[in-house]
Design a protein around this motif. Structure first.
Motif, PDB file in Angstrom:
ATOM      1  N   CYS A   1      19.291  -1.404 -53.771  1.00  8.90           N
ATOM      2  CA  CYS A   1      19.799  -2.168 -55.223  1.00  8.90           C
ATOM      3  C   CYS A   1      19.404  -1.201 -56.225  1.00  8.90           C
ATOM      4  CB  CYS A   1      19.376  -3.596 -55.221  1.00  8.90           C
ATOM      5  SG  CYS A   1      17.870  -3.860 -55.016  1.00  8.90           S
ATOM      6  N   PRO A   2      19.823  -1.263 -57.566  1.00 12.03           N
ATOM      7  CA  PRO A   2      19.527  -0.681 -58.540  1.00 12.03           C
ATOM      8  C   PRO A   2      18.753  -1.510 -59.438  1.00 12.03           C
ATOM      9  CG  PRO A   2      21.485  -1.787 -59.037  1.00 12.03           C
ATOM     10  CD  PRO A   2      21.334  -1.909 -57.536  1.00 12.03           C
ATOM     11  N   GLY A   3      17.875  -1.101 -60.336  1.00 10.64           N
ATOM     12  CA  GLY A   3      17.042  -1.866 -61.224  1.00 10.64           C
ATOM     13  C   GLY A   3      15.638  -1.781 -60.808  1.00 10.64           C
ATOM     14  N   GLY A   4      14.783  -2.435 -61.535  1.00 10.74           N
ATOM     15  CA  GLY A   4      13.342  -2.580 -61.169  1.00 10.74           C
ATOM     16  C   GLY A   4      12.909  -3.908 -61.541  1.00 10.74           C
ATOM     17  N   MET A   5      11.576  -4.121 -61.488  1.00 15.19           N
ATOM     18  CA  MET A   5      11.084  -5.285 -61.976  1.00 15.19           C
ATOM     19  C   MET A   5      11.100  -5.679 -63.190  1.00 15.19           C
ATOM     20  SD  MET A   5       7.093  -6.817 -61.262  1.00 15.19           S
ATOM     21  CE  MET A   5       7.021  -6.704 -59.819  1.00 15.19           C
ATOM     22  N   SER A   6      11.564  -6.936 -63.476  1.00 22.74           N
ATOM     23  CA  SER A   6      11.705  -7.440 -64.818  1.00 22.74           C
ATOM     24  C   SER A   6      10.726  -8.745 -64.966  1.00 22.74           C
ATOM     25  CB  SER A   6      12.978  -8.001 -65.192  1.00 22.74           C
ATOM     26  OG  SER A   6      13.359  -8.481 -66.408  1.00 22.74           O
ATOM     27  N   GLU A   7      10.135  -8.853 -65.926  1.00 22.29           N
ATOM     28  CA  GLU A   7       9.063 -10.007 -66.403  1.00 22.29           C
ATOM     29  C   GLU A   7       9.424 -10.766 -67.708  1.00 22.29           C
ATOM     30  OE1 GLU A   7       5.052  -8.827 -63.990  1.00 22.29           O
ATOM     31  OE2 GLU A   7       5.610  -7.600 -65.883  1.00 22.29           O
ATOM     32  N   GLN A   8       9.152 -12.270 -67.530  1.00 25.05           N
ATOM     33  CA  GLN A   8       9.093 -12.786 -68.940  1.00 25.05           C
ATOM     34  C   GLN A   8       8.044 -13.764 -69.039  1.00 25.05           C
ATOM     35  OE1 GLN A   8      11.541 -12.920 -71.460  1.00 25.05           O
ATOM     36  NE2 GLN A   8      12.348 -11.338 -70.527  1.00 25.05           N
ATOM     37  N   THR A   9       7.729 -14.219 -70.175  1.00 23.99           N
ATOM     38  CA  THR A   9       6.599 -15.143 -70.258  1.00 23.99           C
ATOM     39  C   THR A   9       7.302 -16.509 -70.552  1.00 23.99           C
ATOM     40  OG1 THR A   9       5.350 -13.474 -71.631  1.00 23.99           O
ATOM     41  CG2 THR A   9       4.830 -15.827 -71.906  1.00 23.99           C
TER      42      THR A   9
ATOM     43  N   VAL B   1      15.094 -22.615 -67.928  1.00 22.66           N
ATOM     44  CA  VAL B   1      15.973 -22.046 -66.737  1.00 22.66           C
ATOM     45  C   VAL B   1      15.908 -20.410 -67.110  1.00 22.66           C
ATOM     46  CG1 VAL B   1      18.082 -21.965 -65.681  1.00 22.66           C
ATOM     47  CG2 VAL B   1      17.387 -24.235 -66.558  1.00 22.66           C
ATOM     48  N   PHE B   2      15.795 -19.694 -66.107  1.00 25.15           N
ATOM     49  CA  PHE B   2      16.034 -18.073 -66.194  1.00 25.15           C
ATOM     50  C   PHE B   2      16.606 -17.856 -65.055  1.00 25.15           C
ATOM     51  CE2 PHE B   2      11.761 -19.261 -67.822  1.00 25.15           C
ATOM     52  CZ  PHE B   2      11.555 -18.214 -68.985  1.00 25.15           C
ATOM     53  N   ARG B   3      17.490 -16.379 -65.363  1.00 28.97           N
ATOM     54  CA  ARG B   3      18.554 -15.948 -64.434  1.00 28.97           C
ATOM     55  C   ARG B   3      18.285 -14.444 -64.160  1.00 28.97           C
ATOM     56  NH1 ARG B   3      23.470 -14.186 -67.832  1.00 28.97           N
ATOM     57  NH2 ARG B   3      24.390 -13.181 -66.104  1.00 28.97           N
ATOM     58  N   GLY B   4      18.099 -14.118 -63.074  1.00 30.45           N
ATOM     59  CA  GLY B   4      18.055 -12.699 -62.673  1.00 30.45           C
ATOM     60  C   GLY B   4      19.487 -12.055 -62.518  1.00 30.45           C
ATOM     61  N   SER B   5      19.743 -11.076 -63.023  1.00 31.01           N
ATOM     62  CA  SER B   5      21.163 -10.587 -63.255  1.00 31.01           C
ATOM     63  C   SER B   5      21.087  -8.909 -62.994  1.00 31.01           C
ATOM     64  CB  SER B   5      21.691 -10.965 -64.600  1.00 31.01           C
ATOM     65  OG  SER B   5      23.172 -10.526 -64.832  1.00 31.01           O
ATOM     66  N   PHE B   6      22.071  -8.524 -62.618  1.00 29.63           N
ATOM     67  CA  PHE B   6      22.356  -7.192 -62.516  1.00 29.63           C
ATOM     68  C   PHE B   6      23.481  -6.857 -63.588  1.00 29.63           C
ATOM     69  CE2 PHE B   6      20.288  -7.675 -58.512  1.00 29.63           C
ATOM     70  CZ  PHE B   6      19.458  -6.375 -58.315  1.00 29.63           C
ATOM     71  N   THR B   7      23.332  -5.821 -64.461  1.00 31.70           N
ATOM     72  CA  THR B   7      24.369  -5.333 -65.107  1.00 31.70           C
ATOM     73  C   THR B   7      25.351  -4.439 -64.477  1.00 31.70           C
ATOM     74  OG1 THR B   7      23.235  -3.373 -66.368  1.00 31.70           O
ATOM     75  CG2 THR B   7      23.038  -5.726 -67.310  1.00 31.70           C
TER      76      THR B   7
ATOM     77  N   ASN C   1      17.624  -7.549 -65.042  1.00 25.38           N
ATOM     78  CA  ASN C   1      17.139  -8.488 -66.133  1.00 25.38           C
ATOM     79  C   ASN C   1      16.605  -9.821 -65.536  1.00 25.38           C
ATOM     80  OD1 ASN C   1      17.392  -6.585 -68.397  1.00 25.38           O
ATOM     81  ND2 ASN C   1      19.574  -6.883 -68.043  1.00 25.38           N
ATOM     82  N   LEU C   2      15.598 -10.275 -66.019  1.00 25.71           N
ATOM     83  CA  LEU C   2      15.005 -11.629 -65.807  1.00 25.71           C
ATOM     84  C   LEU C   2      14.980 -12.203 -67.219  1.00 25.71           C
ATOM     85  CD1 LEU C   2      14.427 -14.089 -64.280  1.00 25.71           C
ATOM     86  CD2 LEU C   2      12.092 -13.498 -64.594  1.00 25.71           C
ATOM     87  N   LEU C   3      16.154 -13.041 -67.741  1.00 27.15           N
ATOM     88  CA  LEU C   3      15.913 -13.585 -68.983  1.00 27.15           C
ATOM     89  C   LEU C   3      16.365 -15.155 -68.899  1.00 27.15           C
ATOM     90  CD1 LEU C   3      18.569 -10.824 -70.358  1.00 27.15           C
ATOM     91  CD2 LEU C   3      16.114 -11.152 -70.720  1.00 27.15           C
ATOM     92  N   PRO C   4      15.933 -15.883 -70.090  1.00 28.67           N
ATOM     93  CA  PRO C   4      16.221 -17.111 -69.998  1.00 28.67           C
ATOM     94  C   PRO C   4      17.426 -17.512 -70.448  1.00 28.67           C
ATOM     95  CG  PRO C   4      14.425 -16.526 -71.755  1.00 28.67           C
ATOM     96  CD  PRO C   4      15.105 -15.158 -71.249  1.00 28.67           C
ATOM     97  N   THR C   5      18.164 -18.501 -70.022  1.00 27.79           N
ATOM     98  CA  THR C   5      19.651 -18.775 -69.860  1.00 27.79           C
ATOM     99  C   THR C   5      19.881 -20.222 -70.218  1.00 27.79           C
ATOM    100  OG1 THR C   5      21.845 -18.488 -68.794  1.00 27.79           O
ATOM    101  CG2 THR C   5      19.857 -19.207 -67.560  1.00 27.79           C
ATOM    102  N   ALA C   6      21.151 -20.437 -70.852  1.00 30.46           N
ATOM    103  CA  ALA C   6      21.559 -21.572 -71.410  1.00 30.46           C
ATOM    104  C   ALA C   6      22.770 -22.030 -70.299  1.00 30.46           C
ATOM    105  CB  ALA C   6      22.294 -21.570 -72.630  1.00 30.46           C
ATOM    106  N   PHE C   7      23.144 -21.265 -69.115  1.00 30.72           N
ATOM    107  CA  PHE C   7      23.997 -21.666 -68.239  1.00 30.72           C
ATOM    108  C   PHE C   7      23.395 -22.115 -66.897  1.00 30.72           C
ATOM    109  CE2 PHE C   7      25.860 -18.215 -70.911  1.00 30.72           C
ATOM    110  CZ  PHE C   7      27.138 -18.771 -71.265  1.00 30.72           C
TER     111      PHE C   7
END
Length: 137
Positions: A101-109, A119-125, A131-137
């Motif tokens: 897979c593409p991409g590398g580690m992503s971190e969030q506080t 809630v956080f979501r791991g997503s490939f663009t 990316n690991l980002l906060p989400t409203a979904f």
């Protein structure tokens, strides 16, 4: 002709992008995919964090390993989630795609507040970034 080529390329890339999965529809991991049970039990003084993985083909050939404060937590496949209960304060959430897979580690506080849910979501663009980002979904 040039416009048609651009439209075709954009459509192909969009087909590879992922889509958020509603939290209540994501499957909770269990068994060997759960790498620790240290954060599984809710307590009166904890906050809840849900980390989920998008649906879609991009990155579907890899495993997504999730960590809390550098400690292995779970292995997620597309459309899965892990729910943890953490003590109040600052924690580092990490997600590392491994395999073909593409991409590398992503971190969030995550600043945990007693009784809260984040809630956080791991997503490939479509460009292959992860990316690991906060989400409203």
């Amino acid at each position: 002709m040039k416009r048609l080529s651009i439209v075709c390329i954009a459509a192909a890339l969009a087909a590879c992008s992922n889509t958020p999965v509603p939290t209540d529809q994501a499957k909770e991991v269990s068994g060997t995919q759960l790498l620790t049970t240290a954060y599984s039990k809710a307590a009166e003084d904890t906050g809840r964090v849900i980390i989920k993985r998008d649906a879609g083909q991009m990155g579907s050939l890899c495993n997504l390993y999730v960590f809390v404060d550098g400690k292995p937590l779970a292995k997620l496949y597309p459309e899965e989630k892990v729910t943890v209960h953490l003590a109040p304060g600052r924690h580092i959430l990490s997600a590392d795609p491994r395999g073909a897979c593409p991409g590398g580690m992503s971190e969030q506080t995550a600043d945990i507040v007693k009784g809260s849910t984040q809630v956080f979501r791991g997503s490939f663009t479509s460009a292959g970034d992860f990316n690991l980002l906060p989400t409203a979904f």
